[in-house]
Scaffold this motif. Structure first.
Motif, PDB file in Angstrom:
ATOM      1  N   LEU A 131      -6.901  -4.578  -1.765  1.00 50.02           N
ATOM      2  CA  LEU A 131      -7.346  -3.538  -0.835  1.00 50.02           C
ATOM      3  C   LEU A 131      -7.803  -2.367  -1.691  1.00 50.02           C
ATOM      4  O   LEU A 131      -7.012  -1.839  -2.484  1.00 50.02           O
ATOM      5  CB  LEU A 131      -6.201  -3.097   0.073  1.00 50.02           C
ATOM      6  CG  LEU A 131      -5.453  -4.209   0.819  1.00 50.02           C
ATOM      7  CD1 LEU A 131      -4.205  -3.650   1.477  1.00 50.02           C
ATOM      8  CD2 LEU A 131      -6.367  -4.851   1.854  1.00 50.02           C
ATOM      9  N   THR A 132      -9.061  -1.955  -1.568  1.00 50.78           N
ATOM     10  CA  THR A 132      -9.541  -0.956  -2.506  1.00 50.78           C
ATOM     11  C   THR A 132     -10.695  -0.146  -1.942  1.00 50.78           C
ATOM     12  O   THR A 132     -11.468  -0.627  -1.110  1.00 50.78           O
ATOM     13  CB  THR A 132      -9.988  -1.624  -3.824  1.00 50.78           C
ATOM     14  OG1 THR A 132     -10.439  -0.623  -4.736  1.00 50.78           O
ATOM     15  CG2 THR A 132     -11.107  -2.622  -3.576  1.00 50.78           C
ATOM     16  N   ASP A 170       0.867  -1.192   0.000  1.00 50.81           N
ATOM     17  CA  ASP A 170       0.000   0.000   0.000  1.00 50.81           C
ATOM     18  C   ASP A 170       0.898   1.233   0.000  1.00 50.81           C
ATOM     19  O   ASP A 170       1.933   1.256   0.681  1.00 50.81           O
ATOM     20  CB  ASP A 170      -0.903  -0.004   1.243  1.00 50.81           C
ATOM     21  CG  ASP A 170      -2.113   0.918   1.077  1.00 50.81           C
ATOM     22  OD1 ASP A 170      -1.913   2.109   0.782  1.00 50.81           O
ATOM     23  OD2 ASP A 170      -3.249   0.433   1.246  1.00 50.81           O
ATOM     24  N   MET A 204      -2.529   2.654  -6.886  1.00 53.62           N
ATOM     25  CA  MET A 204      -1.238   3.182  -6.444  1.00 53.62           C
ATOM     26  C   MET A 204      -0.601   3.951  -7.593  1.00 53.62           C
ATOM     27  O   MET A 204      -0.865   3.645  -8.764  1.00 53.62           O
ATOM     28  CB  MET A 204      -0.305   2.033  -6.009  1.00 53.62           C
ATOM     29  CG  MET A 204      -0.764   1.267  -4.790  1.00 53.62           C
ATOM     30  SD  MET A 204       0.424  -0.015  -4.273  1.00 53.62           S
ATOM     31  CE  MET A 204       0.281  -1.178  -5.647  1.00 53.62           C
ATOM     32  N   ASN A 234      -2.085   2.959   6.322  1.00 54.47           N
ATOM     33  CA  ASN A 234      -2.706   1.659   6.053  1.00 54.47           C
ATOM     34  C   ASN A 234      -1.748   0.513   6.368  1.00 54.47           C
ATOM     35  O   ASN A 234      -2.144  -0.522   6.908  1.00 54.47           O
ATOM     36  CB  ASN A 234      -3.166   1.575   4.599  1.00 54.47           C
ATOM     37  CG  ASN A 234      -4.366   2.454   4.324  1.00 54.47           C
ATOM     38  OD1 ASN A 234      -5.126   2.781   5.238  1.00 54.47           O
ATOM     39  ND2 ASN A 234      -4.539   2.843   3.074  1.00 54.47           N
ATOM     40  N   ASP A 289      -2.890  -3.139  -2.563  1.00 56.08           N
ATOM     41  CA  ASP A 289      -3.676  -1.942  -2.855  1.00 56.08           C
ATOM     42  C   ASP A 289      -3.945  -1.880  -4.355  1.00 56.08           C
ATOM     43  O   ASP A 289      -3.036  -2.048  -5.170  1.00 56.08           O
ATOM     44  CB  ASP A 289      -2.898  -0.700  -2.392  1.00 56.08           C
ATOM     45  CG  ASP A 289      -3.732   0.565  -2.482  1.00 56.08           C
ATOM     46  OD1 ASP A 289      -4.958   0.455  -2.673  1.00 56.08           O
ATOM     47  OD2 ASP A 289      -3.169   1.658  -2.370  1.00 56.08           O
ATOM     48  N   LYS A 343     -11.991  -0.564   1.591  1.00 54.66           N
ATOM     49  CA  LYS A 343     -11.621   0.477   2.541  1.00 54.66           C
ATOM     50  C   LYS A 343     -12.841   1.354   2.819  1.00 54.66           C
ATOM     51  O   LYS A 343     -13.668   1.561   1.926  1.00 54.66           O
ATOM     52  CB  LYS A 343     -10.488   1.336   1.981  1.00 54.66           C
ATOM     53  CG  LYS A 343      -9.209   0.571   1.679  1.00 54.66           C
ATOM     54  CD  LYS A 343      -8.165   1.508   1.068  1.00 54.66           C
ATOM     55  CE  LYS A 343      -6.875   0.773   0.713  1.00 54.66           C
ATOM     56  NZ  LYS A 343      -5.878   1.679   0.098  1.00 54.66           N
ATOM     57  N   GLN A 355       0.049   4.075   1.180  1.00 54.50           N
ATOM     58  CA  GLN A 355      -0.296   4.908   2.331  1.00 54.50           C
ATOM     59  C   GLN A 355       0.323   4.312   3.593  1.00 54.50           C
ATOM     60  O   GLN A 355      -0.071   3.230   4.026  1.00 54.50           O
ATOM     61  CB  GLN A 355      -1.817   5.006   2.492  1.00 54.50           C
ATOM     62  CG  GLN A 355      -2.522   5.676   1.324  1.00 54.50           C
ATOM     63  CD  GLN A 355      -2.097   7.125   1.157  1.00 54.50           C
ATOM     64  OE1 GLN A 355      -1.935   7.842   2.140  1.00 54.50           O
ATOM     65  NE2 GLN A 355      -1.915   7.544  -0.097  1.00 54.50           N
TER      66      GLN A 355
END
Length: 374
Positions: free
Chosen positions: A90-91, A17, A64, A22, A61, A113, A19
């Protein structure tokens, strides 16, 4: 030394990810149960696995900079060393097209998310278990191939081994189905027992006694839980939608019998003979259980006895259970109301002989429904 060994035995997760927040959240959540490795971008994740970094499952993720998650997933699935590693996206994307692209890229599931921590833990656990089952099956197949080569194609599998592989295959498929569909509860257990009860009751019927022997009934019972396995390929936004599907969404949903057939065909090929494999019944059920006796069903529009008996049994079992079960889009019906609706479909939706069998064992159906109530 002991602590190091325990850490080596724990599954390894790679969390990707861009971020940092996260990464920290997931590392803290998952670190109690797993060895967690992190990467701040797609390129770094690919470097990690290329350098031999261990990953039993990848949380990736989808959005990105530079290298987005879908492309990372495609590259992972294209490379033999990493193609079997489960990938969960992860979205924050929630469109059907986005989920369809992710599934096409090779992802096993989506985690949306903002994260629901219980959902993250459950999805990770389920997909690690499914991957473990797949590895066991692969090792079993490799072992059998070696034995065949060493013994000049002699039959080396005993009946007990065959049954064990059958059970492992079906259990792996079912684990994946349950991980994707949050609403079924004990649906697959109830329908499995309904199909077994109908088959057992019809085994002496003049039309069916030649087809329903002990082995066939056993395989029907084992295969029934796979009737909706194709739903694993349906986007979650459609599969678990709380309201009525649009026409476009319904077109996508109606593809699940084909997806189920294709998945089972690929599994059957692993056994070397897709036509006589025990998964033949599972294929029939998955592909044909939405066909109707009058030809108005899908996906092929089959009619009458052109519909496999296994699917005709499943159709009655599936509809009965759907009627008596509460869903986000409908209340539960009583046992009596469900029977009345199925009787209305006798000769149109359902094989009349199968409906008659249901009526004759209706008390057994009600007992099964109560035993495996959600």
């Amino acid at each position: 030394m002991i602590k190091r060994l325990e850490h080596d035995l724990r599954p390894h997760l790679l969390v990707v990810d861009d971020q940092p927040d996260n990464l920290l959240i997931l590392e803290e959540l998952l670190g109690e149960h797993y060895e967690v490795h992190t990467a701040s971008g797609g390129a770094r994740a690919l470097e990690y696995v290329a350098e031999g970094g261990r990953a039993d499952l990848i949380l990736l993720d989808a959005v990105m900079p530079e290298l987005h998650g879908f492309e990372v997933c495609r590259r992972l699935k294209a490379a033999p060393p990493t193609r079997d590693i489960p990938v969960l996206f992860l979205t924050s994307l929630d469109g059907a097209a986005d989920e369809a692209e992710g599934l096409a890229a090779g992802a096993g599931d989506f985690i949306h998310k903002p994260f629901s921590l219980p959902v993250v833990l459950a999805r990770v656990r389920n997909h690690l278990e499914f991957a473990r089952a797949a590895r066991l099956l692969k090792k079993r197949n490799e072992y059998l191939e070696r034995m065949v080569a060493e013994r000049s194609a002699q039959v080396v599998r005993t009946k007990q081994e065959i049954i064990a592989v059958q059970d492992a295959t079906i259990s792996a498929f079912c684990a994946l189905a349950e991980a994707r569909d949050n609403e079924t509860g004990n649906h697959i257990r109830r329908t499995q027992n309904y199909v077994g009860a109908l088959a057992e009751h019809l085994r002496h019927h003049p039309r069916f006694r030649g087809e329903l022997d002990d082995e066939a009934i056993m395989l029907l019972f084992k295969s029934a839980p796979l009737h909706d396995i194709g739903k694993v390929a349906i986007p979650e936004s459609i599969l678990n939608k709380p309201g009525k599907l649009t026409d476009e969404e319904w077109v996508v949903m109606k593809r699940h019998p084909e997806y189920g057939r294709d998945a089972i065909d690929r599994a059957a090929e692993e056994f070397g003979d897709a036509e006589t494999s025990f998964l033949r019944y599972a294929r029939e059920i998955a592909y044909c259980h939405h066909e109707r006796w009058d030809g108005a069903g899908y996906p092929q529009g089959l009619a009458g006895e052109a519909i496999p008996l296994s699917a005709r049994l499943m159709a009655v079992a599936d509809v009965y259970d759907a009627l008596i079960s509460k869903r986000v889009y409908k209340p539960e019906f009583s046992h009596e109301n469900a029977l009345s609706i199925i009787v209305e479909g006798r000769g149109t939706h359902f094989d009349p002989a199968v409906v008659d069998a249901l009526l004759e064992i209706r008390l057994e159906f009600r007992a099964i429904a109560r035993k495996f109530r959600d």
